[in-house]
Design an enzyme around this catalytic site. Structure first.
Site, PDB file in Angstrom:
ATOM      1  N   CYS A   1      53.924  41.537   4.470  1.00 19.86           N
ATOM      2  CA  CYS A   1      53.856  39.894   4.265  1.00 19.86           C
ATOM      3  C   CYS A   1      52.994  39.477   4.129  1.00 19.86           C
ATOM      4  O   CYS A   1      51.597  39.405   3.967  1.00 19.86           O
ATOM      5  CB  CYS A   1      54.664  39.772   5.564  1.00 19.86           C
ATOM      6  SG  CYS A   1      55.948  40.589   6.464  1.00 19.86           S
TER       7      CYS A   1
ATOM      8  N   ARG B   1      54.150  38.955  -1.737  1.00 19.91           N
ATOM      9  CA  ARG B   1      53.825  39.692  -0.748  1.00 19.91           C
ATOM     10  C   ARG B   1      54.035  40.413  -0.007  1.00 19.91           C
ATOM     11  O   ARG B   1      54.974  41.424   1.652  1.00 19.91           O
ATOM     12  CB  ARG B   1      52.789  39.532   0.255  1.00 19.91           C
ATOM     13  CG  ARG B   1      51.108  39.712  -0.759  1.00 19.91           C
ATOM     14  CD  ARG B   1      50.481  39.283   1.011  1.00 19.91           C
ATOM     15  NE  ARG B   1      49.797  39.523   1.365  1.00 19.91           N
ATOM     16  CZ  ARG B   1      49.099  40.604   1.713  1.00 19.91           C
ATOM     17  NH1 ARG B   1      47.870  40.667   0.559  1.00 19.91           N
ATOM     18  NH2 ARG B   1      49.168  41.640   3.152  1.00 19.91           N
TER      19      ARG B   1
ATOM     20  N   TRP C   1      58.729  40.743   4.176  1.00 15.68           N
ATOM     21  CA  TRP C   1      59.071  41.504   3.544  1.00 15.68           C
ATOM     22  C   TRP C   1      59.794  42.368   4.405  1.00 15.68           C
ATOM     23  O   TRP C   1      58.589  42.459   5.506  1.00 15.68           O
ATOM     24  CB  TRP C   1      58.429  42.255   3.495  1.00 15.68           C
ATOM     25  CG  TRP C   1      58.987  43.603   2.559  1.00 15.68           C
ATOM     26  CD1 TRP C   1      59.714  43.455   1.105  1.00 15.68           C
ATOM     27  CD2 TRP C   1      58.817  44.685   2.921  1.00 15.68           C
ATOM     28  NE1 TRP C   1      60.247  44.588   0.787  1.00 15.68           N
ATOM     29  CE2 TRP C   1      60.042  45.803   1.534  1.00 15.68           C
ATOM     30  CE3 TRP C   1      58.270  45.404   3.983  1.00 15.68           C
ATOM     31  CZ2 TRP C   1      59.416  46.908   2.059  1.00 15.68           C
ATOM     32  CZ3 TRP C   1      58.570  46.616   4.129  1.00 15.68           C
ATOM     33  CH2 TRP C   1      59.363  47.594   2.706  1.00 15.68           C
TER      34      TRP C   1
ATOM     35  N   ASN D   1      52.286  40.525  10.435  1.00 16.75           N
ATOM     36  CA  ASN D   1      52.386  41.340   9.308  1.00 16.75           C
ATOM     37  C   ASN D   1      52.103  42.668   9.725  1.00 16.75           C
ATOM     38  O   ASN D   1      51.079  42.811  10.216  1.00 16.75           O
ATOM     39  CB  ASN D   1      51.178  40.606   8.410  1.00 16.75           C
ATOM     40  CG  ASN D   1      51.457  42.191   7.052  1.00 16.75           C
ATOM     41  OD1 ASN D   1      52.784  42.372   6.740  1.00 16.75           O
ATOM     42  ND2 ASN D   1      50.305  41.669   6.597  1.00 16.75           N
ATOM     43  N   GLY D   2      53.364  43.378   9.981  1.00 14.01           N
ATOM     44  CA  GLY D   2      52.707  44.888  10.201  1.00 14.01           C
ATOM     45  C   GLY D   2      54.728  44.870  11.011  1.00 14.01           C
ATOM     46  O   GLY D   2      55.399  44.272  10.682  1.00 14.01           O
TER      47      GLY D   2
ATOM     48  N   GLU E   1      55.968  56.339 -15.892  1.00 12.78           N
ATOM     49  CA  GLU E   1      55.347  54.984 -14.702  1.00 12.78           C
ATOM     50  C   GLU E   1      56.541  54.433 -15.599  1.00 12.78           C
ATOM     51  O   GLU E   1      56.977  52.698 -15.091  1.00 12.78           O
ATOM     52  CB  GLU E   1      54.327  54.549 -15.399  1.00 12.78           C
ATOM     53  CG  GLU E   1      53.783  54.011 -15.251  1.00 12.78           C
ATOM     54  CD  GLU E   1      54.310  52.818 -14.236  1.00 12.78           C
ATOM     55  OE1 GLU E   1      54.205  54.001 -12.905  1.00 12.78           O
ATOM     56  OE2 GLU E   1      53.483  51.591 -13.758  1.00 12.78           O
TER      57      GLU E   1
ATOM     58  N   LYS F   1      58.884  50.986 -13.938  1.00 16.86           N
ATOM     59  CA  LYS F   1      59.117  50.169 -14.342  1.00 16.86           C
ATOM     60  C   LYS F   1      60.120  49.512 -14.297  1.00 16.86           C
ATOM     61  O   LYS F   1      60.712  48.480 -13.969  1.00 16.86           O
ATOM     62  CB  LYS F   1      57.996  49.442 -15.357  1.00 16.86           C
ATOM     63  CG  LYS F   1      56.436  49.649 -15.585  1.00 16.86           C
ATOM     64  CD  LYS F   1      56.490  49.052 -14.944  1.00 16.86           C
ATOM     65  CE  LYS F   1      56.050  48.475 -13.155  1.00 16.86           C
ATOM     66  NZ  LYS F   1      54.774  49.987 -12.543  1.00 16.86           N
TER      67      LYS F   1
ATOM     68  N   GLU G   1      62.209  49.434 -10.840  1.00 14.24           N
ATOM     69  CA  GLU G   1      62.214  48.439 -10.314  1.00 14.24           C
ATOM     70  C   GLU G   1      61.978  46.514 -10.930  1.00 14.24           C
ATOM     71  O   GLU G   1      62.426  46.049  -9.842  1.00 14.24           O
ATOM     72  CB  GLU G   1      60.215  47.949 -10.337  1.00 14.24           C
ATOM     73  CG  GLU G   1      59.372  49.211  -9.491  1.00 14.24           C
ATOM     74  CD  GLU G   1      58.487  49.224  -9.920  1.00 14.24           C
ATOM     75  OE1 GLU G   1      57.359  48.936 -10.693  1.00 14.24           O
ATOM     76  OE2 GLU G   1      57.109  49.384  -8.673  1.00 14.24           O
TER      77      GLU G   1
ATOM     78  N   HIS H   1      67.054  71.979 -20.159  1.00 16.28           N
ATOM     79  CA  HIS H   1      67.443  73.226 -18.354  1.00 16.28           C
ATOM     80  C   HIS H   1      67.740  72.242 -17.691  1.00 16.28           C
ATOM     81  O   HIS H   1      67.900  72.224 -16.655  1.00 16.28           O
ATOM     82  CB  HIS H   1      66.111  73.613 -17.992  1.00 16.28           C
ATOM     83  CG  HIS H   1      65.859  74.582 -19.005  1.00 16.28           C
ATOM     84  ND1 HIS H   1      65.765  75.967 -19.954  1.00 16.28           N
ATOM     85  CD2 HIS H   1      63.713  74.176 -19.732  1.00 16.28           C
ATOM     86  CE1 HIS H   1      65.169  76.302 -20.472  1.00 16.28           C
ATOM     87  NE2 HIS H   1      63.949  75.409 -20.266  1.00 16.28           N
TER      88      HIS H   1
ATOM     89  N   LYS I   1      54.721  43.957  -2.975  1.00 21.02           N
ATOM     90  CA  LYS I   1      53.075  44.270  -4.114  1.00 21.02           C
ATOM     91  C   LYS I   1      53.064  45.504  -3.384  1.00 21.02           C
ATOM     92  O   LYS I   1      52.269  46.374  -4.197  1.00 21.02           O
ATOM     93  CB  LYS I   1      52.727  42.904  -3.762  1.00 21.02           C
ATOM     94  CG  LYS I   1      51.403  43.295  -5.113  1.00 21.02           C
ATOM     95  CD  LYS I   1      51.545  43.544  -6.686  1.00 21.02           C
ATOM     96  CE  LYS I   1      50.644  43.766  -7.435  1.00 21.02           C
ATOM     97  NZ  LYS I   1      50.845  44.476  -8.953  1.00 21.02           N
TER      98      LYS I   1
HETATM   99  C1  BG6 Z   1      54.408  49.635  -4.165  1.00 20.58           C
HETATM  100  C2  BG6 Z   1      54.390  48.601  -5.079  1.00 20.58           C
HETATM  101  O1  BG6 Z   1      55.101  48.763  -3.089  1.00 20.58           O
HETATM  102  O2  BG6 Z   1      52.981  50.272  -4.017  1.00 20.58           O
HETATM  103  C3  BG6 Z   1      53.752  49.362  -6.239  1.00 20.58           C
HETATM  104  O3  BG6 Z   1      56.118  48.322  -5.776  1.00 20.58           O
HETATM  105  C4  BG6 Z   1      52.914  50.185  -5.860  1.00 20.58           C
HETATM  106  O4  BG6 Z   1      54.051  48.043  -7.287  1.00 20.58           O
HETATM  107  C5  BG6 Z   1      52.626  50.844  -4.941  1.00 20.58           C
HETATM  108  O5  BG6 Z   1      52.373  50.421  -7.602  1.00 20.58           O
HETATM  109  C6  BG6 Z   1      51.572  50.819  -4.708  1.00 20.58           C
HETATM  110  O6  BG6 Z   1      50.772  49.631  -4.435  1.00 20.58           O
HETATM  111  P1  BG6 Z   1      48.967  49.819  -4.274  1.00 20.58           P
HETATM  112  O7  BG6 Z   1      48.500  48.446  -3.744  1.00 20.58           O
HETATM  113  O8  BG6 Z   1      48.802  50.721  -3.308  1.00 20.58           O
HETATM  114  O9  BG6 Z   1      48.585  50.191  -5.589  1.00 20.58           O
END
Ligand code: BG6
Length: 573
Positions: A2, A27, A71, A97-98, A449, A453, A456, A472, A568
């Site tokens: 958060c 965040r 979050w 936060n946590g 990756e 993306k 996500e 396979h 994030k």
């Molecule tokens: C996820 C994010 O929560 O954490 C991803 O949505 C990110 O985008 C992953 O790659 C790892 O985050 P960080 O800050 O440890 O690189």
């Protein structure tokens, strides 16, 4: 994770708190709230975004305030569960936060003491405990309350009729800034630097009390003399789509990263890499994919290596003093990665962090740190930070060789990235097709990756398949409603990839190729510019896949910067 913020100073706290929450919204953004302390504490909360909070927060005059953008962990996103939470008697307001891991037992004990909870959250517990345990001294009160909590319990609090802001750090970041007649605390220095770049970072177990002119730090009841230093973390300009801007910034980010990484590869870091008998790369999400790349290129320079999803460390048995464990984390705050780091340290391994945030927790925990210098990355989906992580891993692997990337080579790479960043694979006629991302070896990392993306930010299913492995099993999924994005950048695998392209096409799939070969037979080929070292193609080949995901997301009318359910970085397990 958060975003939490606190302010005490000469400005109107409403403005500072709301602007700060907009900066911290990357965040977590499923609900938001703010509280202000004058004679009384007034609280405003919404189940929506910070912009919704702004609409319901009147222009009250107050010089102390706290805010939260959430979050959700405990309790659905709603106004009721948004922070700040008030104590039963309205004396304290808290943003947290946590996750409080012993929340059930604490909640039960408080209910037995007659406390009536108004939210479904764990965080509300902190507000009630502050009031119940208040003994006239906030330092001892906070110490007592914090000793009752387990888990990640970083919080900021207001006390009724008091213009000071109280805070405690445990498990999630807190940075304090001291300006001219004002002090501000936030999860990330990004929310502080519009007012001051003089910051101090709280460590676990530390408490701080700030007013408009001063901040006092404490630990275990004793006052600490904590230095303030300069931060260079600056919030990016506001824009309609941070992800678009951050992909476009890749060429300049690579140049900046080259300088920052070069500075970070000190003799101590170089020795670590050169003496490592084995390297293990840990990360989550995109950072894990960077770890997969690290494994491949470190083995190419002769170092037995592995890449491990940080939360899966338990089954990684062979970690000891001969291992160099590398923790890749853009934010430096991801709980799973930090837990893996602590475990590796406990098993005697050397630890190296690769991160984008200088004040982040991982920089205090790892033996050494390499900064990637990608610049603040606000969009939840990692883009420029990923390619800069790859560059860092590439440059670190060169410490095992006599080669070093020179200025002309990084400039050439940045120029190539500029060309590629204009490329886009998106075709509206395939927007309803099932996307398959395919590659072999180092290109399979890029495919993974690309699939992540896509998932996500479009919230649609996608997956990555090894070019040799597709036949396979997963090829059963291919039909004329399939679209494949094949990544192929090394000649060695060309024949096999060409065969895969044919297997896909003969079952009806439309095949895009991101490649440096014009012999794959794809339906549409995106040729990559030639570069001097094929180990660096993954820095380029991922960019069209980032553009693809972004365009698909925008065409679906989604907000790519704030994808559903994501944050994030996740600072809870
Ligand atoms: C996820 C994010 O929560 O954490 C991803 O949505 C990110 O985008 C992953 O790659 C790892 O985050 P960080 O800050 O440890 O690189």
């Amino acid at each position: 994770m958060c975003g939490i913020i606190g302010y005490s100073g000469s400005r109107n706290a409403r403005t500072v708190v709301l602007d700060g929450l907009k900066t911290l919204e990357y965040r977590g953004y499923d609900s938001a709230g703010a509280a202000f302390s004058a004679e009384d504490i007034t609280v405003f909360k919404t189940g929506g975004r910070v912009s919704d909070l702004e609409k319901i927060t009147p222009n009250i005059v107050a010089h102390a305030g706290i805010g939260h953008t959430r979050w959700a962990t405990h309790g659905a996103p709603s106004a009721k569960n948004a922070h700040p939470h008030l104590s039963f008697d309205g004396r304290f307001a808290v943003v947290h936060n946590g996750v409080i891991t012993n929340c059930d037992e604490l909640k039960l004990s408080l209910i037995r003491r007659g406390i009536r909870f108004v939210s479904d959250t764990d965080s509300e517990i902190i507000a009630h405990l502050l009031s119940l345990e208040y003994d006239g001294d906030m330092v001892s009160t906070i110490d007592k309350v914090s000793s009752l909590l387990r888990g990640a319990t970083t919080f900021i609090a207001l006390k009724k009729g008091d213009e000071r802001v109280y805070m405690h750090r445990n498990g999630a970041s807190l940075v304090v800034g001291k300006g001219d007649g004002e002090c501000i605390v936030a999860s990330d220095a990004l929310a502080i630097t519009p007012y001051t770049s003089d910051v101090a970072v709280l460590c676990d177990g530390e408490t701080a009390i700030m007013n408009a002119t001063d901040v006092k730090f404490f630990k275990n009841g004793k006052q600490l003399d904590k230095p303030f230093g300069k931060t260079d973390r600056t919030a990016p300009k506001d824009c309609s789509c941070h992800m678009r801007a951050e992909i476009d910034e890749i060429p300049s980010a690579l140049l900046n990263a080259y300088a920052e990484i070069s500075r970070s590869i000190t003799p101590a870091v170089s020795d670590m890499v050169r003496n490592a008998k084995r390297t293990i790369f840990f990360g989550c999400g995109t950072a894990y994919h960077a770890g997969l790349y690290g494994k491949i290129i470190f083995e190419r320079v002769g170092v037995p290596s592995n890449a491990v999803i940080a939360s899966e460390i338990d089954d990684e048995r062979f970690i000891d003093e001969n291992c160099l464990c590398v923790f890749i984390t853009q934010s430096g705050e991801t709980a799973d990665t930090l837990i893996a780091l602590a475990e590796c340290k406990a098993r005697g391994a050397r630890t190296l962090a690769i991160t984008n945030v200088k004040e982040s927790t991982v920089t205090f925990e790892a033996d050494e740190t390499v900064f990637i210098g990608a610049g603040a990355e606000i969009a939840v989906a990692a883009t420029k930070s990923y390619v800069c992580q790859l560059l860092a891993l590439y440059m670190l692997s060169q410490e095992r060789t006599e080669k070093r990337m020179g200025k002309s080579e990084i400039q050439a790479l940045a120029n190539a990235a500029k060309v590629v960043s204009k490329e886009n694979l998106y075709a509206p006629e395939y927007k309803d097709f099932n996307p398959f991302f395919i590659g072999k070896g180092i290109d399979n990392v890029t495919a993974k990756e690309g699939a992540l993306k896509f998932k996500e930010i479009t919230c649609k299913f996608a997956d990555a398949y090894g070019a040799g492995e597709l036949k396979h099993g997963s090829i059963a999924l291919i039909d004329e409603k399939s679209v494949a994005y094949v990544v192929s950048t090394n000649e060695h695998d060309e024949e096999r990839v060409r065969a895969t392209v044919r297997e896909l096409q003969s079952r009806g799939a439309y095949v895009f190729a991101v490649t440096n070969s014009n012999r794959l037979g794809a339906n549409k080929t995106l040729m990559l510019p030639k570069i001097y070292d094929e180990n660096l193609y993954p820095v380029l080949s991922v960019i069209p896949l980032q553009n693809l995901a972004l365009t698909a997301s925008l065409c679906l009318g989604l907000d790519p910067d704030k994808p559903r359910n994501l944050a994030k970085s996740v600072t809870v397990i």
